[in-house]
Structures are given as C-alpha cells and as structure tokens.
Design a protein around this motif. Structure first.
Motif, PDB file in Angstrom:
ATOM      1  N   HIS A  11      54.259  28.988  13.597  1.00 13.27           N
ATOM      2  CA  HIS A  11      53.422  27.951  12.982  1.00 13.27           C
ATOM      3  C   HIS A  11      53.240  26.816  13.986  1.00 13.27           C
ATOM      4  CE1 HIS A  11      54.466  29.600   8.772  1.00 13.27           C
ATOM      5  NE2 HIS A  11      53.300  30.036   9.166  1.00 13.27           N
ATOM      6  N   LYS A  15      55.289  26.107  17.754  1.00 10.50           N
ATOM      7  CA  LYS A  15      54.777  26.879  18.897  1.00 10.50           C
ATOM      8  C   LYS A  15      55.487  26.499  20.199  1.00 10.50           C
ATOM      9  CE  LYS A  15      50.234  28.364  17.250  1.00 10.50           C
ATOM     10  NZ  LYS A  15      50.345  28.180  15.819  1.00 10.50           N
ATOM     11  N   THR A  37      49.890  36.622  16.771  1.00 11.48           N
ATOM     12  CA  THR A  37      48.752  36.019  16.084  1.00 11.48           C
ATOM     13  C   THR A  37      47.979  35.176  17.107  1.00 11.48           C
ATOM     14  OG1 THR A  37      50.283  34.298  15.330  1.00 11.48           O
ATOM     15  CG2 THR A  37      49.727  36.037  13.747  1.00 11.48           C
ATOM     16  N   THR A  40      49.043  31.601  18.717  1.00 13.96           N
ATOM     17  CA  THR A  40      50.355  31.818  19.331  1.00 13.96           C
ATOM     18  C   THR A  40      50.191  32.673  20.580  1.00 13.96           C
ATOM     19  OG1 THR A  40      51.419  31.725  17.158  1.00 13.96           O
ATOM     20  CG2 THR A  40      52.670  32.761  18.932  1.00 13.96           C
ATOM     21  N   SER A  58      43.908  34.913  14.421  1.00 12.85           N
ATOM     22  CA  SER A  58      44.741  33.765  14.083  1.00 12.85           C
ATOM     23  C   SER A  58      45.360  33.991  12.701  1.00 12.85           C
ATOM     24  CB  SER A  58      43.878  32.501  14.085  1.00 12.85           C
ATOM     25  OG  SER A  58      44.692  31.380  13.791  1.00 12.85           O
ATOM     26  N   GLY A  59      46.549  33.433  12.504  1.00 17.50           N
ATOM     27  CA  GLY A  59      47.269  33.663  11.246  1.00 17.50           C
ATOM     28  C   GLY A  59      46.427  33.403  10.001  1.00 17.50           C
ATOM     29  N   ASP A  64      48.512  37.414  10.332  1.00 15.18           N
ATOM     30  CA  ASP A  64      49.794  37.813   9.716  1.00 15.18           C
ATOM     31  C   ASP A  64      49.632  39.175   9.033  1.00 15.18           C
ATOM     32  OD1 ASP A  64      51.647  34.972   9.242  1.00 15.18           O
ATOM     33  OD2 ASP A  64      49.528  34.796   9.696  1.00 15.18           O
ATOM     34  N   HIS A  91      47.570  29.826   4.150  1.00  9.83           N
ATOM     35  CA  HIS A  91      47.682  31.276   3.993  1.00  9.83           C
ATOM     36  C   HIS A  91      49.119  31.663   3.649  1.00  9.83           C
ATOM     37  CE1 HIS A  91      48.831  30.119   7.992  1.00  9.83           C
ATOM     38  NE2 HIS A  91      49.213  31.323   8.319  1.00  9.83           N
TER      39      HIS A  91
HETATM   40  O1  LIG Z   1      49.629  30.856  11.030  1.00  8.46           O
HETATM   41  C1  LIG Z   1      50.356  31.563  11.679  1.00  8.46           C
HETATM   42  C2  LIG Z   1      51.385  32.360  11.050  1.00  8.46           C
HETATM   43  O2  LIG Z   1      51.411  32.297   9.650  1.00  8.46           O
HETATM   44  C3  LIG Z   1      50.194  31.637  13.137  1.00  8.46           C
HETATM   45  O3  LIG Z   1      48.858  31.823  13.493  1.00  8.46           O
HETATM   46  P1  LIG Z   1      48.334  31.332  14.915  1.00  8.46           P
HETATM   47  O4  LIG Z   1      49.220  31.944  15.930  1.00  8.46           O
HETATM   48  O5  LIG Z   1      46.932  31.822  15.014  1.00  8.46           O
HETATM   49  O6  LIG Z   1      48.439  29.833  14.884  1.00  8.46           O
END
Ligand SMILES: O=C(CO)COP(=O)(O)O
Length: 144
Positions: A11, A15, A37, A40, A58-59, A64, A91
């Motif tokens: 998250h 990061k 994701t 990240t 992206s998450g 995810d 999400h």
């Molecule tokens: O939201 C995330 C995991 O739930 C991570 O997503 P990102 O790596 O795209 O920020």
C-alpha cells in the motif's frame, strides 16, 4: 537455488518500506521471478532494475485480483504484501480476497517486515520448500 515466483504488493504508505526491505535482502532475492501490482512494480523496477519484475495492474484497478488468480492457479510461491493497517482502501474487498486466497492455498504470506525477514532468512526458503497442497477442509468441490 529453486527459482521462486514472488508476488510483491505494498500500500502507498508502505512502498518505501518494501523497497528498503528488498534492498536489505537483495542477496536472498536475486534470481527469483517477481510479480507486482502496478505502482509497486514500477517502484521496485526503478530502485532495483536488476530484478526480473512483471508488473500487473494497479491494486485498485484489479492487480490484487490478478495475483489472487495466480495463487489459485499455483503460479505464486510467496506473497510479500506490506499492508497499511491505518488507511481505508477503496478496494478493500480485493485486498481481503487476495489475503484469503493466500491463506486458502497455504502459500507463505508476509504482511509486514518481521514476517518477511523470517521467511527469506529461513533455510526452507533457500532449500526449495514446497508447502503441502491445500485440501480445503473437506470442501466437496476440492477436486474441481
Ligand atoms: O493497492 C495495492 C494493494 O492492495 C497496491 O497497488 P499498487 O501497487 O498499484 O499501488
């Protein structure tokens, strides 16, 4: 060394910690295959271009869920997911689904540094450990 397929997720507030964790364990992590994701993955590639990282969506846009699907298909050996426990996620249901599948399929799953440290420094990590397959606790559709 058995090449592991490692999923990386963090998250936003975590990061930097994930990047630092990768740097601290670059020796143990070298040579494995990474799936991450979107955001990240972009940050990991930027800071560690030597790693083989496949970025997914992206998450919040389904990343995810993509990793969850890979777990269900037996294509992920380890999930490192630095979760932010202090921020509501749009999400959240996807996050829950991912952590549920990691639990269900009995893959090593680290949601913080301490656990991730233990996993990568374990002789089981270096030694090609294969967890027992999930049996779903008597669920009737287990062979489907
Ligand atoms: O939201 C995330 C995991 O739930 C991570 O997503 P990102 O790596 O795209 O920020």
């Amino acid at each position: 060394m058995t090449r592991k397929r490692i999923a990386l997720v963090a998250h936003d507030a975590r990061k930097r910690d994930l990047i630092a964790w990768i740097g601290a364990h670059r020796g143990a992590l070298a040579g494995h295959a990474f799936f991450a994701t979107g955001t990240t993955g972009a940050k990991v590639r930027e800071s560690h271009p030597e790693l083989d990282v496949t970025p997914l969506k992206s998450g919040p846009l389904g990343g995810d869920q993509q990793i969850g699907a890979m777990i269900a298909e037996g294509r992920i050996d380890l999930l490192v997911f630095f979760v932010d426990p202090m921020t509501a996620q749009p999400h959240d249901v996807d996050v829950k689904a991912l952590t549920r599948l990691a639990t269900l399929y009995n893959i090593p799953f680290a949601c913080n540094e301490a656990t991730a440290d233990m996993i990568v420094s374990s002789p089981l990590f270096a030694g090609g450990y294969t967890p027992r397959p999930a049996d779903f606790g008597g669920y009737e559709g287990r062979r489907v």
